[in-house]
Write a protein that holds these residues in place. Structure first.
Motif, PDB file in Angstrom:
ATOM      1  N   CYS A 115      -6.641   5.921   8.804  1.00 17.31           N
ATOM      2  CA  CYS A 115      -6.801   5.879   7.342  1.00 17.31           C
ATOM      3  C   CYS A 115      -8.282   5.807   6.993  1.00 17.31           C
ATOM      4  N   ALA A 144      -9.495   2.580   4.782  1.00 20.31           N
ATOM      5  CA  ALA A 144      -9.315   1.188   5.228  1.00 20.31           C
ATOM      6  C   ALA A 144     -10.490   0.314   4.797  1.00 20.31           C
ATOM      7  N   CYS A 146       0.852  -1.197   0.000  1.00 22.58           N
ATOM      8  CA  CYS A 146       0.000   0.000   0.000  1.00 22.58           C
ATOM      9  C   CYS A 146       0.887   1.248   0.000  1.00 22.58           C
ATOM     10  N   TRP A 165       0.192   4.295   0.301  1.00 18.61           N
ATOM     11  CA  TRP A 165      -0.183   5.302   1.306  1.00 18.61           C
ATOM     12  C   TRP A 165       0.402   4.943   2.671  1.00 18.61           C
ATOM     13  N   SER A 166       0.307   3.682   3.017  1.00 17.82           N
ATOM     14  CA  SER A 166       0.889   3.221   4.277  1.00 17.82           C
ATOM     15  C   SER A 166       2.408   3.447   4.265  1.00 17.82           C
ATOM     16  N   THR A 169      -3.945   5.034  -1.878  1.00 13.24           N
ATOM     17  CA  THR A 169      -4.352   3.980  -0.944  1.00 13.24           C
ATOM     18  C   THR A 169      -4.615   2.697  -1.725  1.00 13.24           C
ATOM     19  N   ARG A 170      -4.377   1.583  -1.087  1.00 10.85           N
ATOM     20  CA  ARG A 170      -4.641   0.296  -1.731  1.00 10.85           C
ATOM     21  C   ARG A 170      -5.377  -0.587  -0.724  1.00 10.85           C
ATOM     22  N   PRO A 171      -6.671  -0.324  -0.521  1.00  6.43           N
ATOM     23  CA  PRO A 171      -7.401  -1.080   0.494  1.00  6.43           C
ATOM     24  C   PRO A 171      -7.567  -2.548   0.117  1.00  6.43           C
TER      25      PRO A 171
HETATM   26  S1  SF4 Z   1      -5.615   0.950   6.107  1.00  9.28           S
HETATM   27 FE1  SF4 Z   1      -5.391  -0.052   4.090  1.00  9.28          FE
HETATM   28  S2  SF4 Z   1      -5.627   1.587   2.573  1.00  9.28           S
HETATM   29 FE2  SF4 Z   1      -5.231   2.562   4.565  1.00  9.28          FE
HETATM   30  S3  SF4 Z   1      -3.019   2.915   4.632  1.00  9.28           S
HETATM   31 FE3  SF4 Z   1      -3.423   0.928   5.598  1.00  9.28          FE
HETATM   32  S4  SF4 Z   1      -3.222  -0.619   3.975  1.00  9.28           S
HETATM   33 FE4  SF4 Z   1      -3.432   1.398   2.992  1.00  9.28          FE
END
Ligand code: SF4
Length: 445
Positions: free
Chosen positions: A412, A415, A187, A189-190, A397-399
Motif C-alpha cells: 500500500c 501506509a 480502511c 482500501w484494505s 485509503t484511510r492511513p
Molecule cells: S496500509 Fe493503511 S492505508 Fe494502506 S490499506 Fe492498510 S490500513 Fe489502509
C-alpha cells in the motif's frame, strides 16, 4: 452519490452537539433537537412521530437532528427516515466523561438528569449504549473546536450517506460478518484488497498470530476433553500449539517473546477468571447466523456459549486486546457481541441471554443482558452498517496508526509512516502466496 439531507448528530450530553448544530444552522441547516420535540408533546412522541417531524422539516432543506443516539428508538427513527427516501449521515461527537461532566456543571450546576440518578451514571450508560451504534463519522469535541467540526460535517454531507434504501432490493443473497464490517470501517482500501479483490493477506502481525493461538488454547481449556486442566497443562498445550504453527523462519527471540506473552496471559486467565468460573460450557466456537432481511445474513462465530447456575444462557467473547488501547478507528464494538447474543437468543428460543466480554490481559469483564426486545434494534443497526458498506462503489485509503497492523501494508503506497509492528511477511507474487513466510521483520509504516 446525492447529499445526505438529514445529519444525525449523536453523543453524550455535554459533548457539544448543540454548539455544533448552531454552527451548522448558520450555514442554512435547520436544527431539530429530540428533547425539544419531547418537551412539546411527551405523550405522543414515539419513534414514528419523531421521524415524521424530521422528515417533514427535511423536505424543505437539510436538517441536523440532535439526539443522544442511546435510546432504544434510535435505529427505528433512522429506518423510518430511510424508508421515506431520506439520506442520513450519522455523526458521533465524542468526548470523555470528565470533560462532559465539567461542561454540564459549568452550564447549569444545579440541573439534575431527567431520569434521576447522577450525571456520571447517566453518562456511563450513554457511553455503553453508543458502543452499539454504527456511525459514518466520528469526531472529537475534546480535541477539535466547534467551527472545524461543523466544517467537516458540512463537507461530509456532500459525499457520504450511511443508508441507501435500494440495498434491500438486491437480488443476490449475501453474508456479512463483523470482521468484514469492521475492516471496511477501519480502511475501505484494505477491505477492498481482501474482500473484493480476494488478495492473500501478506502480513500477519505478532498480535494476530498470538491472538489466534490464545483463542485455540481457550477453546481447549473450556471445551477440550481434559477435566479441569491445571495451569501447567494449559501452558503446555499452548507451548505445543505454538511450536506446531509458528513459521519455521521465526528466530529464537521471536518464539521466546511469543511464548512468554501467551504464558503470562493464560496463567493470569486461569487464576483470575477460569478458577472462579461457575457456568457450564454448552458450545465452543459456535457458528451463528442472523437474517437481517430476506437477502442479507449476518454470520459469525461465538467463542463460547455457557449456562449459569440459574439456567441463564451466556454468550461469551474473549478479547486479547483492550479496546481502549487499540489504535484502530472507532468501531461499534458491542454490536458484535449483541448480534451474536440475538442470534443465540433466537436459535435457542430464549427470552433473554447474558452477553459477556472477558479481557484476557486484565481479567476485566463487561456484561449486559440482551432480550427479545433488543433484537430489532440490533438487526436494524447491522443492516444500516452493512448497507453503507455494500452499496459503496469506491474505496479510499484511510492511513493512520492502524497501518502498522494492516495485512496489506507492504503493497500500500498510502501506509502511514512512523508506527511499527513485529510481523511475519508472506511472499506473494501476482496475488498468490509463493513461498509462505519470509521471516520476522518489523512492518515499518
Ligand atoms: S496500509 Fe493503511 S492505508 Fe494502506 S490499506 Fe492498510 S490500513 Fe489502509
Amino acid at each position: 452519490m446525492s447529499e445526505a439531507n438529514v445529519l444525525v448528530l449523536i453523543g453524550q450530553i455535554g459533548a457539544g452537539k448543540s454548539t455544533v448544530s448552531r454552527k451548522l444552522e448558520s450555514v442554512g441547516v435547520r436544527h431539530l433537537d429530540v428533547e425539544n420535540m419531547r418537551d412539546a408533546d411527551r405523550e405522543r412522541m414515539g419513534s414514528s412521530t419523531i421521524a415524521d417531524n424530521v422528515a417533514s422539516a427535511a423536505t424543505s432543506g437539510p436538517v441536523v437532528f440532535e439526539c443522544s443516539g442511546a435510546s432504544s428508538e434510535f435505529e427505528e427513527i433512522i429506518e423510518r427516515l430511510t424508508l421515506g427516501g431520506f439520506r442520513s449521515l450519522v455523526v458521533l461527537l465524542e468526548c470523555s466523561i470528565p470533560t462532559a461532566l465539567r461542561r454540564v456543571n459549568c452550564r447549569d450546576g444545579r440541573r439534575r438528569p431527567r431520569a434521576g440518578g447522577s450525571w456520571v451514571s447517566q453518562m456511563r450508560w450513554t457511553e455503553s449504549r453508543l458502543r452499539l451504534v454504527p456511525t459514518d463519522l466520528t469526531l472529537s469535541s475534546e480535541t477539535d473546536d466547534p467551527e472545524s467540526i461543523a466544517a467537516v460535517i458540512a463537507k461530509a454531507r456532500g459525499g457520504a450517506s450511511s443508508y441507501v434504501k435500494d440495498q434491500r432490493v438486491s437480488t443476490v443473497r449475501q453474508e456479512v460478518s463483523f470482521t468484514q464490517l469492521a475492516a471496511f470501517q477501519v480502511c475501505p482500501w484494505s477491505y477492498k484488497l481482501k474482500y473484493v479483490d480476494h488478495l492473500p493477506e501478506i502480513v500477519e502481525t505478532e498480535q494476530m498470530f498470538l491472538g489466534g493461538r490464545l483463542h485455540e488454547t481457550l477453546a481447549w481449556l473450556y471445551g477440550g476433553s481434559a477435566a479441569q486442566p491445571s495451569k501447567t497443562e494449559l501452558v503446555a498445550w499452548f507451548r505445543n500449539r505454538l511450536a506446531e504453527t509458528i513459521p519455521s523462519e521465526a528466530d529464537g527471540a521471536a518464539v521466546s517473546r511469543l511464548f512468554k506473552a501467551g504464558e503470562k496471559a493464560l496463567i493470569f486467565h486461569h487464576e483470575v477468571v477460569y478458577r472462579q468460573e461457575r457456568s457450564n460450557t454448552i458450545a465452543i466456537e459456535r457458528m451463528v447466523r442472523l437474517p437481517l432481511d430476506r437477502k442479507l445474513t449476518f454470520v459469525g462465530r461465538v467463542d463460547r456459549v455457557a449456562v449459569d447456575a440459574s439456567g441463564a444462557i451466556e454468550v461469551i467473547d474473549y478479547k486479547g486486546s483492550d479496546r481502549k488501547r487499540t489504535s484502530r478507528p472507532r468501531i461499534p464494538d458491542w454490536l458484535q457481541l449483541a448480534a451474536y447474543s440475538v442470534a443465540i437468543l433466537k436459535e435457542l428460543n430464549q427470552s433473554t441471554v447474558i452477553a459477556r466480554r472477558v479481557m484476557l490481559a486484565t481479567g476485566e469483564e463487561e456484561r449486559f443482558a440482551v432480550s427479545a426486545r433488543d433484537a430489532r434494534r440490533v438487526i436494524l443497526a447491522l443492516r444500516r452498517w452493512a448497507s453503507g458498506m455494500l452499496t459503496k462503489r469506491t474505496y479510499w485509503t484511510r492511513p493512520g496508526p492502524h497501518c502498522a497492523s494492516c495485512q496489506f501494508n507492504p503493497i500500500c503506497g498510502a501506509a502511514a509512516r512512523g508506527a511499527k509492528s513485529r510481523a511475519f511477511i508472506r511472499t506473494v507474487e501476482g496475488g498468490t502466496v509463493v513461498n509462505g513466510y519470509q521471516g520476522y521483520p518489523s512492518v515499518s509504516c
